[in-house]
Design a protein around this motif. Structure first.
Motif, mmCIF file in Angstrom:
data_model
loop_
_atom_site.group_PDB
_atom_site.id
_atom_site.type_symbol
_atom_site.label_atom_id
_atom_site.label_comp_id
_atom_site.label_asym_id
_atom_site.label_seq_id
_atom_site.Cartn_x
_atom_site.Cartn_y
_atom_site.Cartn_z
ATOM 1 N N ASP A 1 0.836 -1.205 0.000
ATOM 2 C CA ASP A 1 0.000 0.000 0.000
ATOM 3 C C ASP A 1 0.871 1.255 0.000
ATOM 4 O O ASP A 1 0.574 2.234 -0.699
ATOM 5 N N MET A 2 1.933 1.242 0.788
ATOM 6 C CA MET A 2 2.835 2.388 0.814
ATOM 7 C C MET A 2 3.472 2.620 -0.552
ATOM 8 O O MET A 2 3.545 3.748 -1.034
ATOM 9 N N GLY A 3 3.943 1.530 -1.158
ATOM 10 C CA GLY A 3 4.569 1.653 -2.470
ATOM 11 C C GLY A 3 3.615 2.191 -3.507
ATOM 12 O O GLY A 3 3.961 3.064 -4.316
ATOM 13 N N ARG A 4 2.390 1.705 -3.461
ATOM 14 C CA ARG A 4 1.355 2.139 -4.411
ATOM 15 C C ARG A 4 1.029 3.620 -4.211
ATOM 16 O O ARG A 4 0.923 4.390 -5.182
ATOM 17 N N ARG A 5 0.894 4.002 -2.955
ATOM 18 C CA ARG A 5 0.544 5.387 -2.655
ATOM 19 C C ARG A 5 1.657 6.343 -3.082
ATOM 20 O O ARG A 5 1.384 7.412 -3.651
ATOM 21 N N LEU A 6 2.900 5.977 -2.809
ATOM 22 C CA LEU A 6 4.006 6.844 -3.172
ATOM 23 C C LEU A 6 4.158 6.944 -4.685
ATOM 24 O O LEU A 6 4.416 8.027 -5.226
ATOM 25 N N ALA A 7 3.978 5.838 -5.375
ATOM 26 C CA ALA A 7 4.072 5.856 -6.832
ATOM 27 C C ALA A 7 3.026 6.775 -7.441
ATOM 28 O O ALA A 7 3.289 7.469 -8.430
ATOM 29 N N ALA A 8 1.840 6.808 -6.845
ATOM 30 C CA ALA A 8 0.772 7.675 -7.345
ATOM 31 C C ALA A 8 1.151 9.143 -7.230
ATOM 32 O O ALA A 8 0.589 9.990 -7.923
ATOM 33 N N GLN A 9 2.119 9.442 -6.360
ATOM 34 C CA GLN A 9 2.570 10.820 -6.192
ATOM 35 C C GLN A 9 3.704 11.174 -7.164
ATOM 36 O O GLN A 9 4.196 12.307 -7.152
ATOM 37 N N GLY A 10 4.108 10.191 -7.990
ATOM 38 C CA GLY A 10 5.088 10.494 -9.020
ATOM 39 C C GLY A 10 6.480 9.931 -8.783
ATOM 40 O O GLY A 10 7.473 10.634 -9.013
ATOM 41 N N TYR A 11 6.555 8.647 -8.351
ATOM 42 C CA TYR A 11 7.844 8.021 -8.104
ATOM 43 C C TYR A 11 7.837 6.580 -8.611
ATOM 44 O O TYR A 11 6.781 5.946 -8.697
ATOM 45 N N VAL A 12 9.025 6.093 -8.945
ATOM 46 C CA VAL A 12 9.195 4.673 -9.252
ATOM 47 C C VAL A 12 9.684 4.029 -7.969
ATOM 48 O O VAL A 12 10.769 4.367 -7.467
ATOM 49 N N VAL A 13 8.901 3.117 -7.408
ATOM 50 C CA VAL A 13 9.125 2.638 -6.048
ATOM 51 C C VAL A 13 9.404 1.135 -6.037
ATOM 52 O O VAL A 13 8.693 0.352 -6.664
#
Length: 296
Positions: free
Chosen positions: A95-107
Motif C-alpha cells: 500500500d505504501m509503495g502504491r501510494r508513493l508511486a501515485a505521487q510520481g515516483y518509481v518505487v
C-alpha cells in the motif's frame, strides 16, 4: 510486535506498547474522520493510477523478490527504495509503495529476507507467536550481516535505474521503518551520490555503542535526512536524539530528528496495534515534502 523486534535485533529492551489516541495531534473527532476519508480516497486513486509488478532482482547473494510500482502513462520519475520492518514485504508495505508511486515516483519494496525465504512464506508468519517469531529472527539476522545491506542497496538501485520509467537525472530516495531505519542510513552512506533524500520512521538502533552504529555513517551521507522518533523509544533512550542531532550538525548535514509525542514504536505501519493515523499522516507529509525538495 516491534518491541521484541528491537530487543532481539538491536539489543535494546523496550517496554510494552499501548495504543494512542488521535488527540495526541489535537484532532477533533470530525477532523479525524475527515483525515480517514482523505486517506481512503488517496489509496483508491493510487490503485487506479499505478502499475504494480512482482519482480525478481539478481544480487550477489541470490535472487530477491520485490514489488515494483510506478505511475501509469508516459514519463520518467525519481526512484525510491523502501525498507520494511521485521515483518517484511506484505500488503501494508505494498500500500505504501502504491501510494508513493501515485505521487510520481518509481518505487521498489524488496523482500529483505530473500536469502532465507520468499515473501510469500514470511508473510504467513505472526511475530506475536513465539514459535513463528523464532523463524523470523534468523531472517532478520541475514540482512544484518556485514556488507549485506550495502550489496543489496546497490543492486536495488541499479535495478530501479534500469527501469525505463526511472529518471536517473534526478536524485533517489529511501525510507525505512523499525528495522528498516538503520538500513536507510547504510543505504545513504554507501550510495551518497545517488541518495538525496532519506527518511526513517521509528527506526530501531540508529545509535548503538558499537563501531558499526548507523549514526557513525552520517559523515558519508549527502542526503537530507528526516528521522521520526517514537515517543516510547525516546523515553527509553532519551539521549539518542541528541547524539543524532550532534552527528548531523558536526558533519554539516541537513537533517531533522523529531520525537512524535503520543506515537509509539510502529505507529506508521497500518495493521500495527499501535498504528496512529494522525501521526502516520504527519510523517508521510514530511516524507513527501522532503522528496519534493531533494529528488529533483
Amino acid at each position: 510486535m516491534c518491541d521484541d523486534e528491537i530487543h532481539q535485533f538491536e539489543g535494546t529492551l523496550l517496554a510494552p506498547e499501548t495504543p494512542i489516541s488521535r488527540r495526541a495531534f489535537g484532532l477533533s473527532a470530525a477532523a479525524a474522520a475527515g483525515l480517514a476519508a482523505s486517506v481512503s480516497a488517496s489509496m483508491a486513486h493510487a490503485e487506479a493510477t499505478v502499475t504494480e509488478k512482482d519482480v525478481d532482482i539478481k544480487t550477489a547473494d541470490g535472487t530477491c523478490d520485490a514489488a515494483l510500482f510506478y505511475p501509469q502513462g508516459k514519463g520518467k520519475w525519481p526512484a525510491v527504495l523502501i525498507w520494511t520492518d521485521i515483518m517484511g514485504l506484505r500488503p501494508a508495505f505494498r500500500d505504501m509503495g502504491r501510494r508513493l508511486a501515485a505521487q510520481g515516483y518509481v518505487v521498489l519494496v524488496p523482500n529483505p529476507f530473500y536469502r532465507k525465504a520468499r515473501a510469500t512464506e514470511t508473510v504467513k508468519l505472526d511475530f506475536g507467536k513465539p514459535d513463528e517469531r523464532a523463524q523470523l529472527m534468523p531472517m532478520a539476522a541475514s540482512i544484518g550481516a556485514p556488507g549485506a545491506v550495502e550489496g543489496d542497496a546497490s543492486a536495488f538501485l541499479a535495478f530501479l535505474d534500469a527501469q525505463p520509467q526511472t529518471d536517473k537525472k534526478k536524485g533517489a530516495g529511501t525510507q525505512g521503518y523499525c528495522m528498516g531505519g538503520p538500513l536507510v542510513y547504510r543505504t545513504a552512506a554507501v550510495l551518497p551520490d545517488r541518495i538525496k533524500g532519506a527518511v526513517t520512521c521509528h527506526g530501531g538502533g540508529l545509535v548503538t555503542q558499537t563501531p558499526a552504529s548507523p549514526h557513525l555513517l552520517i559523515p558519508k551521507m549527502k542526503a537530507e535526512v528526516y528521522s521520526a522518533v517514537a515517543a516510547n523509544d525516546d523515553q527509553r533512550a532519551p539521549t539518542d536524539k541528541d547524539v543524532l542531532k550532534k552527528a548531523f550538525a558536526d558533519a554539516g548535514k541537513k537533517a531533522t530528528v523529531l520525537v512524535y509525542d503520543g506515537c509509539n514504536h510502529g505507529w506508521c505501519v497500518k495493521g500495527s496495534a499501535v498504528y496512529n493515523e494522525a501521526g502516520a499522516e504527519k510523517a508521510w507529509a514530511e516524507l513527501t515534502a522532503l522528496y519534493k525538495r531533494n529528488l529533483v
